[in-house]
Motif scaffolding. Structure first.
Motif, PDB file in Angstrom:
ATOM      1  N   ALA A  12       0.846  -1.184   0.000  1.00  0.00           N
ATOM      2  CA  ALA A  12       0.000   0.000   0.000  1.00  0.00           C
ATOM      3  C   ALA A  12       0.887   1.242   0.000  1.00  0.00           C
ATOM      4  CB  ALA A  12      -0.911  -0.005   1.215  1.00  0.00           C
ATOM      5  N   VAL A  13       0.545   2.207  -0.828  1.00  0.00           N
ATOM      6  CA  VAL A  13       1.284   3.461  -0.906  1.00  0.00           C
ATOM      7  C   VAL A  13       0.304   4.586  -0.594  1.00  0.00           C
ATOM      8  CG1 VAL A  13       2.536   5.049  -2.407  1.00  0.00           C
ATOM      9  CG2 VAL A  13       2.889   2.592  -2.636  1.00  0.00           C
ATOM     10  N   ARG A  14       0.497   5.237   0.510  1.00  0.00           N
ATOM     11  CA  ARG A  14      -0.285   6.391   0.937  1.00  0.00           C
ATOM     12  C   ARG A  14      -1.713   6.404   0.391  1.00  0.00           C
ATOM     13  NH1 ARG A  14       2.457  11.983   0.080  1.00  0.00           N
ATOM     14  NH2 ARG A  14       0.746  12.507  -1.266  1.00  0.00           N
ATOM     15  N   GLY A  15      -2.513   5.490   0.899  1.00  0.00           N
ATOM     16  CA  GLY A  15      -3.917   5.461   0.538  1.00  0.00           C
ATOM     17  C   GLY A  15      -4.292   4.485  -0.565  1.00  0.00           C
ATOM     18  N   PHE A  16      -3.325   3.985  -1.290  1.00  0.00           N
ATOM     19  CA  PHE A  16      -3.606   3.024  -2.353  1.00  0.00           C
ATOM     20  C   PHE A  16      -3.574   1.608  -1.787  1.00  0.00           C
ATOM     21  CE2 PHE A  16      -2.030   6.620  -4.770  1.00  0.00           C
ATOM     22  CZ  PHE A  16      -2.804   6.601  -5.920  1.00  0.00           C
ATOM     23  N   PRO A  17      -4.564   0.797  -2.089  1.00  0.00           N
ATOM     24  CA  PRO A  17      -4.513  -0.598  -1.655  1.00  0.00           C
ATOM     25  C   PRO A  17      -3.490  -1.351  -2.498  1.00  0.00           C
ATOM     26  CG  PRO A  17      -6.389  -0.264  -3.067  1.00  0.00           C
ATOM     27  CD  PRO A  17      -5.762   1.096  -2.861  1.00  0.00           C
ATOM     28  N   PRO A  18      -3.024  -2.501  -2.032  1.00  0.00           N
ATOM     29  CA  PRO A  18      -2.125  -3.304  -2.877  1.00  0.00           C
ATOM     30  C   PRO A  18      -2.814  -3.648  -4.206  1.00  0.00           C
ATOM     31  CG  PRO A  18      -2.151  -4.141  -0.638  1.00  0.00           C
ATOM     32  CD  PRO A  18      -3.240  -3.108  -0.724  1.00  0.00           C
ATOM     33  N   LEU A  19      -2.038  -3.723  -5.251  1.00  0.00           N
ATOM     34  CA  LEU A  19      -2.545  -4.067  -6.581  1.00  0.00           C
ATOM     35  C   LEU A  19      -2.024  -5.458  -6.932  1.00  0.00           C
ATOM     36  CD1 LEU A  19      -4.014  -3.103  -9.209  1.00  0.00           C
ATOM     37  CD2 LEU A  19      -1.765  -2.348  -9.998  1.00  0.00           C
ATOM     38  N   PRO A  20      -2.915  -6.439  -7.070  1.00  0.00           N
ATOM     39  CA  PRO A  20      -2.455  -7.784  -7.437  1.00  0.00           C
ATOM     40  C   PRO A  20      -1.717  -7.751  -8.783  1.00  0.00           C
ATOM     41  CG  PRO A  20      -4.753  -7.842  -6.733  1.00  0.00           C
ATOM     42  CD  PRO A  20      -4.368  -6.394  -6.866  1.00  0.00           C
ATOM     43  N   ALA A  21      -0.630  -8.495  -8.880  1.00  0.00           N
ATOM     44  CA  ALA A  21       0.172  -8.514 -10.110  1.00  0.00           C
ATOM     45  C   ALA A  21      -0.661  -8.921 -11.314  1.00  0.00           C
ATOM     46  CB  ALA A  21       1.369  -9.452  -9.944  1.00  0.00           C
ATOM     47  N   GLU A  22      -1.607  -9.833 -11.120  1.00  0.00           N
ATOM     48  CA  GLU A  22      -2.445 -10.284 -12.236  1.00  0.00           C
ATOM     49  C   GLU A  22      -3.289  -9.132 -12.782  1.00  0.00           C
ATOM     50  OE1 GLU A  22      -2.911 -11.725  -9.015  1.00  0.00           O
ATOM     51  OE2 GLU A  22      -1.259 -13.103  -9.398  1.00  0.00           O
ATOM     52  N   GLU A  23      -3.814  -8.302 -11.893  1.00  0.00           N
ATOM     53  CA  GLU A  23      -4.609  -7.150 -12.325  1.00  0.00           C
ATOM     54  C   GLU A  23      -3.726  -6.138 -13.047  1.00  0.00           C
ATOM     55  OE1 GLU A  23      -7.500  -3.651 -10.546  1.00  0.00           O
ATOM     56  OE2 GLU A  23      -7.091  -5.388  -9.298  1.00  0.00           O
ATOM     57  N   ALA A  24      -2.532  -5.905 -12.511  1.00  0.00           N
ATOM     58  CA  ALA A  24      -1.601  -4.982 -13.166  1.00  0.00           C
ATOM     59  C   ALA A  24      -1.221  -5.496 -14.545  1.00  0.00           C
ATOM     60  CB  ALA A  24      -0.359  -4.789 -12.299  1.00  0.00           C
ATOM     61  N   ASP A  25      -0.945  -6.790 -14.665  1.00  0.00           N
ATOM     62  CA  ASP A  25      -0.618  -7.378 -15.970  1.00  0.00           C
ATOM     63  C   ASP A  25      -1.777  -7.224 -16.952  1.00  0.00           C
ATOM     64  OD1 ASP A  25       1.855  -8.196 -14.981  1.00  0.00           O
ATOM     65  OD2 ASP A  25       1.212 -10.275 -14.646  1.00  0.00           O
ATOM     66  N   LEU A  26      -2.983  -7.508 -16.476  1.00  0.00           N
ATOM     67  CA  LEU A  26      -4.175  -7.430 -17.319  1.00  0.00           C
ATOM     68  C   LEU A  26      -4.356  -6.031 -17.893  1.00  0.00           C
ATOM     69  CD1 LEU A  26      -6.968  -8.662 -18.279  1.00  0.00           C
ATOM     70  CD2 LEU A  26      -7.891  -7.626 -16.198  1.00  0.00           C
ATOM     71  N   TRP A  27      -4.342  -5.019 -17.027  1.00  0.00           N
ATOM     72  CA  TRP A  27      -4.586  -3.655 -17.492  1.00  0.00           C
ATOM     73  C   TRP A  27      -3.418  -3.088 -18.278  1.00  0.00           C
ATOM     74  CZ3 TRP A  27      -9.118  -1.951 -18.332  1.00  0.00           C
ATOM     75  CH2 TRP A  27     -10.186  -2.501 -17.623  1.00  0.00           C
ATOM     76  N   SER A  28      -2.216  -3.486 -17.967  1.00  0.00           N
ATOM     77  CA  SER A  28      -1.056  -3.013 -18.734  1.00  0.00           C
ATOM     78  C   SER A  28      -1.081  -3.526 -20.171  1.00  0.00           C
ATOM     79  CB  SER A  28       0.240  -3.438 -18.052  1.00  0.00           C
ATOM     80  OG  SER A  28       0.382  -2.762 -16.822  1.00  0.00           O
ATOM     81  N   ALA A  29      -1.714  -4.664 -20.393  1.00  0.00           N
ATOM     82  CA  ALA A  29      -1.778  -5.261 -21.724  1.00  0.00           C
ATOM     83  C   ALA A  29      -2.944  -4.735 -22.563  1.00  0.00           C
ATOM     84  CB  ALA A  29      -1.884  -6.782 -21.603  1.00  0.00           C
ATOM     85  N   LYS A  30      -3.863  -4.003 -21.953  1.00  0.00           N
ATOM     86  CA  LYS A  30      -5.044  -3.514 -22.667  1.00  0.00           C
ATOM     87  C   LYS A  30      -4.678  -2.393 -23.641  1.00  0.00           C
ATOM     88  CE  LYS A  30      -8.460  -5.607 -20.295  1.00  0.00           C
ATOM     89  NZ  LYS A  30      -9.566  -6.334 -20.821  1.00  0.00           N
ATOM     90  N   PRO A  31      -5.515  -2.202 -24.672  1.00  0.00           N
ATOM     91  CA  PRO A  31      -5.293  -1.071 -25.588  1.00  0.00           C
ATOM     92  C   PRO A  31      -5.502   0.268 -24.872  1.00  0.00           C
ATOM     93  CG  PRO A  31      -7.226  -2.364 -26.254  1.00  0.00           C
ATOM     94  CD  PRO A  31      -6.644  -3.026 -25.044  1.00  0.00           C
ATOM     95  N   GLY A  32      -5.009   1.322 -25.489  1.00  0.00           N
ATOM     96  CA  GLY A  32      -5.040   2.651 -24.880  1.00  0.00           C
ATOM     97  C   GLY A  32      -6.408   3.115 -24.432  1.00  0.00           C
ATOM     98  N   ALA A  33      -7.442   2.935 -25.254  1.00  0.00           N
ATOM     99  CA  ALA A  33      -8.778   3.409 -24.886  1.00  0.00           C
ATOM    100  C   ALA A  33      -9.276   2.713 -23.630  1.00  0.00           C
ATOM    101  CB  ALA A  33      -9.755   3.193 -26.038  1.00  0.00           C
ATOM    102  N   SER A  34      -9.005   1.445 -23.496  1.00  0.00           N
ATOM    103  CA  SER A  34      -9.415   0.704 -22.301  1.00  0.00           C
ATOM    104  C   SER A  34      -8.654   1.184 -21.077  1.00  0.00           C
ATOM    105  CB  SER A  34      -9.182  -0.800 -22.489  1.00  0.00           C
ATOM    106  OG  SER A  34      -9.992  -1.303 -23.511  1.00  0.00           O
ATOM    107  N   ARG A  35      -7.338   1.442 -21.234  1.00  0.00           N
ATOM    108  CA  ARG A  35      -6.547   1.939 -20.101  1.00  0.00           C
ATOM    109  C   ARG A  35      -7.019   3.320 -19.670  1.00  0.00           C
ATOM    110  NH1 ARG A  35      -2.167   0.728 -23.341  1.00  0.00           N
ATOM    111  NH2 ARG A  35      -1.249   2.783 -23.009  1.00  0.00           N
ATOM    112  N   ALA A  36      -7.377   4.166 -20.628  1.00  0.00           N
ATOM    113  CA  ALA A  36      -7.849   5.519 -20.298  1.00  0.00           C
ATOM    114  C   ALA A  36      -9.150   5.448 -19.501  1.00  0.00           C
ATOM    115  CB  ALA A  36      -8.036   6.348 -21.560  1.00  0.00           C
TER     116      ALA A  36
END
Length: 138
Positions: A5-29
């Motif tokens: 956790a970083v100052r108010g942010f909950p932990p981000l599961p690696a699987e979720e980070a991988d999923l969203w990092s792989a999405k196209p730009g419009a989906s990430r936005a």
């Protein structure tokens, strides 16, 4: 720092980070807008003095932002004593950061991954997207 956790942010599961990092730009936005509105937090990168900037595909100076510090670490990391994620309250970002970016002529680089920016918005466009998302939740 990754996965913690970083100052108010909950932990981000690696699987979720991988999923969203792989999405196209419009989906990430869309994910960024929805996530920062829900959390009331946004994240940039920099040091104690400055926020990182980059150039978009048209050469405009932009400040990159992410919905969670782990995405920033993936882009700019590793965290060092000199550089780290810069968490910001979303309202402060809207009221203080965006007017400063507009004054400097900078844009907002939404959720870059591998130096690929999802979209570049002007500070006014970014604020408009956040206001629209907040209106949906009322």
């Amino acid at each position: 720092m990754k996965g913690e956790a970083v100052r108010g942010f909950p932990p981000l599961p690696a699987e979720e980070a991988d999923l969203w990092s792989a999405k196209p730009g419009a989906s990430r936005a869309l994910y960024l807008v929805r996530t920062v509105v829900a959390a009331g937090l946004i994240c940039a990168w920099g040091d104690d003095e400055d926020t990182a900037v980059m150039a978009d595909s048209e050469g405009r100076v932009v400040v990159p932002v992410w919905p969670h510090p782990d995405f920033a670490i993936r882009e700019f990391g590793p965290v060092t004593p000199d550089e780290k994620p810069i968490p910001a309250d979303l309202d402060r970002f809207l009221e203080v950061w965006l007017p400063g970016l507009a004054e400097d002529g900078y844009g907002v680089a939404v959720f870059p991954v591998g130096a690929r920016i999802a979209v570049t918005w002007t500070p006014a466009q970014f604020a408009s997207k956040v206001r629209a998302e907040r209106a949906k939740l009322r």
